[in-house]
Design a protein around this motif. Structure first.
Motif, PDB file in Angstrom:
ATOM      1  N   GLU A  73       0.801  -1.210   0.000  1.00 43.47           N
ATOM      2  CA  GLU A  73       0.000   0.000   0.000  1.00 43.47           C
ATOM      3  C   GLU A  73       0.845   1.276   0.000  1.00 43.47           C
ATOM      4  N   ASN A  74       2.113   1.180   0.416  1.00 45.75           N
ATOM      5  CA  ASN A  74       2.878   2.400   0.658  1.00 45.75           C
ATOM      6  C   ASN A  74       4.265   2.395   0.025  1.00 45.75           C
ATOM      7  N   SER A  75       4.475   1.579  -0.992  1.00 47.12           N
ATOM      8  CA  SER A  75       5.787   1.566  -1.618  1.00 47.12           C
ATOM      9  C   SER A  75       5.652   1.161  -3.083  1.00 47.12           C
ATOM     10  N   HIS A  76       6.768   1.227  -3.790  1.00 52.14           N
ATOM     11  CA  HIS A  76       6.819   0.893  -5.212  1.00 52.14           C
ATOM     12  C   HIS A  76       8.268   0.537  -5.524  1.00 52.14           C
ATOM     13  N   SER A  77       8.489  -0.352  -6.470  1.00 53.46           N
ATOM     14  CA  SER A  77       9.854  -0.789  -6.771  1.00 53.46           C
ATOM     15  C   SER A  77      10.712   0.346  -7.311  1.00 53.46           C
ATOM     16  N   LEU A  78      10.091   1.380  -7.901  1.00 55.48           N
ATOM     17  CA  LEU A  78      10.861   2.491  -8.462  1.00 55.48           C
ATOM     18  C   LEU A  78      11.166   3.593  -7.450  1.00 55.48           C
ATOM     19  N   VAL A  79      10.612   3.493  -6.255  1.00 54.30           N
ATOM     20  CA  VAL A  79      10.858   4.519  -5.238  1.00 54.30           C
ATOM     21  C   VAL A  79      12.341   4.508  -4.854  1.00 54.30           C
ATOM     22  N   PRO A  80      13.002   5.668  -4.825  1.00 55.59           N
ATOM     23  CA  PRO A  80      14.408   5.703  -4.398  1.00 55.59           C
ATOM     24  C   PRO A  80      14.594   5.093  -3.010  1.00 55.59           C
ATOM     25  N   LEU A  81      15.778   4.544  -2.770  1.00 48.61           N
ATOM     26  CA  LEU A  81      16.036   3.787  -1.549  1.00 48.61           C
ATOM     27  C   LEU A  81      15.775   4.608  -0.287  1.00 48.61           C
ATOM     28  N   VAL A  82      16.160   5.885  -0.292  1.00 50.08           N
ATOM     29  CA  VAL A  82      15.980   6.695   0.915  1.00 50.08           C
ATOM     30  C   VAL A  82      14.508   6.797   1.291  1.00 50.08           C
ATOM     31  N   TYR A  83      13.605   6.803   0.283  1.00 46.86           N
ATOM     32  CA  TYR A  83      12.183   6.887   0.586  1.00 46.86           C
ATOM     33  C   TYR A  83      11.602   5.531   0.954  1.00 46.86           C
ATOM     34  N   LYS A  84      12.316   4.458   0.627  1.00 40.37           N
ATOM     35  CA  LYS A  84      11.884   3.149   1.128  1.00 40.37           C
ATOM     36  C   LYS A  84      12.126   3.067   2.634  1.00 40.37           C
ATOM     37  N   THR A 546      12.642  13.820 -16.651  1.00 35.19           N
ATOM     38  CA  THR A 546      12.200  12.528 -16.121  1.00 35.19           C
ATOM     39  C   THR A 546      13.018  12.173 -14.890  1.00 35.19           C
ATOM     40  N   GLY A 547      12.325  11.703 -13.842  1.00 36.46           N
ATOM     41  CA  GLY A 547      12.987  11.246 -12.635  1.00 36.46           C
ATOM     42  C   GLY A 547      12.856   9.750 -12.487  1.00 36.46           C
ATOM     43  N   PRO A 548      13.296   9.189 -11.365  1.00 42.41           N
ATOM     44  CA  PRO A 548      13.252   7.730 -11.191  1.00 42.41           C
ATOM     45  C   PRO A 548      11.838   7.159 -11.213  1.00 42.41           C
ATOM     46  N   ASN A 549      10.861   7.928 -10.712  1.00 43.25           N
ATOM     47  CA  ASN A 549       9.478   7.431 -10.703  1.00 43.25           C
ATOM     48  C   ASN A 549       8.468   8.540 -11.004  1.00 43.25           C
ATOM     49  N   TYR A 550       8.927   9.543 -11.762  1.00 41.79           N
ATOM     50  CA  TYR A 550       8.033  10.643 -12.099  1.00 41.79           C
ATOM     51  C   TYR A 550       8.483  11.299 -13.404  1.00 41.79           C
ATOM     52  N   ILE A 551       7.558  12.064 -13.997  1.00 37.56           N
ATOM     53  CA  ILE A 551       7.878  12.929 -15.132  1.00 37.56           C
ATOM     54  C   ILE A 551       7.467  14.342 -14.738  1.00 37.56           C
ATOM     55  N   GLU A 552       8.110  15.338 -15.315  1.00 39.68           N
ATOM     56  CA  GLU A 552       7.802  16.699 -14.921  1.00 39.68           C
ATOM     57  C   GLU A 552       8.059  17.674 -16.061  1.00 39.68           C
ATOM     58  N   ASP A 553       7.396  18.823 -15.978  1.00 36.66           N
ATOM     59  CA  ASP A 553       7.669  19.974 -16.835  1.00 36.66           C
ATOM     60  C   ASP A 553       8.291  21.045 -15.951  1.00 36.66           C
ATOM     61  N   ARG A 554       9.501  21.453 -16.326  1.00 36.85           N
ATOM     62  CA  ARG A 554      10.268  22.381 -15.488  1.00 36.85           C
ATOM     63  C   ARG A 554      10.305  23.762 -16.129  1.00 36.85           C
ATOM     64  N   GLY A 555       9.994  24.753 -15.334  1.00 36.47           N
ATOM     65  CA  GLY A 555      10.081  26.130 -15.796  1.00 36.47           C
ATOM     66  C   GLY A 555      11.424  26.724 -15.415  1.00 36.47           C
ATOM     67  N   HIS A 556      12.116  27.339 -16.379  1.00 31.20           N
ATOM     68  CA  HIS A 556      13.439  27.918 -16.128  1.00 31.20           C
ATOM     69  C   HIS A 556      13.305  29.438 -16.005  1.00 31.20           C
ATOM     70  N   PHE A 557      13.837  29.959 -14.905  1.00 35.26           N
ATOM     71  CA  PHE A 557      13.783  31.392 -14.643  1.00 35.26           C
ATOM     72  C   PHE A 557      15.199  31.908 -14.372  1.00 35.26           C
ATOM     73  N   ARG A 558      15.513  33.060 -14.979  1.00 37.01           N
ATOM     74  CA  ARG A 558      16.777  33.740 -14.689  1.00 37.01           C
ATOM     75  C   ARG A 558      16.476  34.961 -13.820  1.00 37.01           C
ATOM     76  N   VAL A 559      17.304  35.146 -12.799  1.00 38.74           N
ATOM     77  CA  VAL A 559      17.091  36.224 -11.836  1.00 38.74           C
ATOM     78  C   VAL A 559      18.229  37.223 -11.963  1.00 38.74           C
TER      79      VAL A 559
END
Length: 665
Positions: A73-84, A546-559
């Motif tokens: 119920e609370n884990s997945h094989s792709l979860v990074p070890l620290v979160y296991k 793409t991460g180990p168990n996720y996909i994302e859209d990243r916004g790039h900002f210059r300051v």
């Protein structure tokens, strides 16, 4: 097989806890040393059994054994070890195992380091700890068993809640539970003292280190939870007055009052009855927090349980322990000596006033937290008690504390000189107000009342420094003599100064970020820019990742500042593959003690995206102050006087013959 052994070990731990609940108490009543000796050995054995069971559950998570329902119920094989590892307590069953593990740990620590305790008090206290352990072992085994098997075993798990897949899960709950459960020792000592009918300064000396340790951990746990919510949830706030946040804050307020009350009891043998009551109430509030999170009455990222039977079980635990302890207190309190007297203008008087304000403030938070729940249960009506209520009532109650705190250490015990303290602090007050006005001017205005808030925070910081300054005699004696006096001060004096200064730093952060923050909510397209906090933020566009168990859209900002680019920051909208659950990953840039916070919203039809940008001036002071307060607790714990039992007569006489040390106190 390891899972079954872990389960059976937990059952064996229950048997040991039942024995510990009975035998030492009988031995203490009949002065049977052999029966009382069962307590320390049994407490260490109980901890070993619970630790093995917890390790077995951890093993199941690390190897992704999905035949265990809790892992599935609370884990997945792709979860990074620290979160296991951290995912072990990222659910109801595992968090209760962590609670039980820390409870058993504190019992073992009392058994090992409590050699100077009277045998009867030690036996009774460890038995009370065993009563609590028995209740939570029954709760886990009957309603929240983490070792239930699935047959057939699923091929893959459901995944850990994406919001919990953060390093904060590895730090926040253990620290919070070390604080929550640490107060169980104070509770057990209080009940043991009531059973035995013995309550004196030595009792306060034995209780104070455990109170200080629990308070330190709880301070760190609350601070870590606040910062975790701040950067993980993408909402830009550091405190929401959520009922679960309040559930951890109330024991902290009561524990702070207990810490000061125990100090008065240890030094002057006063406030005995009040100190025992605070010890009971502080842990009672910790238990109530457990009920709120796991009863199903709250809907929150913190709230794990949805099974009503769990809430009923914990409610029974509350009634037995809180009701039983208060009934014992009501029966025994009239028979106890109330303690010594002191003048209203004294260090004791300042600490009592501090206690009164803290307990009333705690009661206010308790009322605002429980009233909507009680009203809904009794009438079905739903109301919301939010930040405006808490900010107004709690803020008004705590404002006098900020003024009183610097005076306490400068007043003498039993009878103090208020005029003398005023003469020592008027320069500090003047400097604090002047610096606050300068800060207000530099920030180009804001709420006028912010000046008073900034001055109060600076008054706490400079007042803590002034206390050490006057104790050392700086400016009145030669430099080498002042240095020797300063170095000769007890570590608890430095710990107190750090704790008070840390509170001041936190107040400075709260006032600054509340009064002078800037917020922009706009729709930005690639190539557009906006201003916040004196910086220009350029949006370059979105990029997939793409991460180990996720996909994302990243916004790039210059300051940039002026013509110069100073940094870049990424903010993302993330989707976890297993649950298809979206999260917002804020982009945070730190400039000194201030931060620029960028959070992405939903995309628009014309190719833009909603962006929220905050400028948070001096926000790191909020959590930095908490770290300083916790450092003060650690420094005080290192004081040798908090690591020994009650002083013997010779040591006490030698101490009274040392005028320099007596003056330092």
């Amino acid at each position: 097989m390891i899972i079954e052994i872990g389960h059976y070990t937990l059952v064996l731990a229950l048997a040991i806890a039942v024995i510990l609940s009975v035998v030492p108490v009988i031995g203490a009543r009949h002065r049977e040393q052999a029966m009382m000796d069962v307590a320390p050995f049994g407490s260490v054995l109980l901890f070993a059994l619970v630790a093995f069971s917890f390790a077995a559950l951890t093993y199941a998570h690390v190897v992704s054994d999905f035949s265990v329902e809790n892992v599935w119920e609370n884990s997945h094989s792709l979860v990074p070890l620290v979160y296991k590892y951290s995912g072990v307590w990222g659910n109801h069953e595992g968090s209760m195992m962590l609670w039980l593990l820390i409870l058993a740990l504190f019992s073992a620590l009392v058994a090992v380091f409590g050699r100077n305790l009277p045998s009867t008090l030690k036996a009774n206290a460890l038995s009370v700890q065993a009563w609590i352990s028995t209740a939570f072992l029954l709760f886990i085994l009957l309603t929240s068993n983490p070792f239930i098997r699935l047959d057939p075993a699923p091929a893959e798990g459901r995944d850990l809640n994406p919001v919990l897949q953060d390093v904060g899960l590895a730090i926040h709950p253990p620290l919070l539970y070390l604080g929550y459960v640490g107060f169980s020792v104070c509770f057990s000592f209080a009940v043991a003292a009531l059973i035995e009918g013995r309550l004196d300064a030595a009792w306060a000396r034995w209780v104070r280190p455990w109170t200080l340790a629990a308070w330190t951990f709880l301070t760190l746990g609350i601070a870590m939870g606040s910062y975790w919510a701040y950067y993980e949830l993408g909402w830009g706030g550091w405190w929401f007055w959520d009922p679960v946040e309040n559930a951890s804050f109330m024991p902290w307020l009561a524990g702070t009052a207990l810490l000061h009350s125990a100090l008065v009891m240890e030094r002057r043998e006063a406030l005995k009855i009040w100190t025992v009551l605070l010890a009971i109430l502080t842990f009672s509030l910790s238990l109530m927090g457990t009920f709120l999170v796991r009863s199903g009455v709250l809907t929150s990222v913190h709230a794990f349980a949805s099974d009503p039977s769990r809430g009923v079980f914990i409610l029974c635990i509350l009634m037995i322990f809180i009701g039983g302890a208060l009934a014992l207190f009501a029966f025994r309190a009239p028979l106890l000596n109330a303690g010594g007297l002191f003048a209203p203008i004294s260090r004791e008087g300042a600490l009592v006033l501090n206690n009164l304000i803290l307990t009333v403030a705690c009661g206010t938070v308790l009322t605002g937290t429980l009233y909507p729940l009680l009203l809904e249960a009794l009438t079905g009506d739903k109301i919301s008690v939010g930040a405006p209520f808490f900010n107004l009532t709690f803020g008004l109650l705590m404002a006098p504390v900020l003024v009183i705190v610097p005076f306490g250490p400068l007043l003498a015990w039993k009878r103090g000189d208020l005029l003398g303290a005023l003469q020592r602090l008027y320069v500090v007050a003047g400097i604090s107000f002047l610096v606050a006005v300068v800060f207000f001017y530099v920030e180009n205005g804001g709420p006028v009342l912010a000046v008073l808030g900034l001055a109060a925070g600076l008054f706490l910081v400079l007042g803590a420094i002034a206390d050490l300054w006057y104790r050392a005699g700086i400016g009145k004696v030669k430099a080498d003599v002042a240095w020797r006096r300063l170095a000769g001060l007890p570590r608890s004096a430095f710990g107190t100064a750090l704790a008070h200064a840390g509170l001041g730093v936190t107040v400075l952060g709260i006032v600054a970020v509340t009064a002078f923050h800037a917020e922009r909510v706009i729709v930005m397209k690639p190539g557009e820019s906006t201003d916040a906090g004196g910086y220009t933020i350029h949006f370059d566009g979105m990029r997939p990742a793409t991460g180990p168990n996720y996909i994302e859209d990243r916004g790039h900002f210059r300051v940039s500042r002026g013509r110069f680019e100073v940094a870049e920051v990424w903010s993302a909208k993330r989707v976890y593959v297993a649950q298809r659950m979206p999260t917002t990953e804020a982009g945070i840039l730190t400039f000194g003690l201030s931060q620029l916070y960028v959070s992405l919203g939903d995309p628009t039809n014309d190719g833009g995206i909603a962006v929220r940008i905050w400028w948070k001036p001096f926000i790191l002071c909020i959590w930095g102050g908490a770290l300083i307060m916790a450092a003060g607790g650690v420094v005080s714990l290192s004081d040798r006087r908090l690591r020994v039992g009650a002083p013997n007569r010779k040591a006490k006489a030698a101490k009274s013959a040392a005028p320099v040390m007596e003056a330092a106190e």
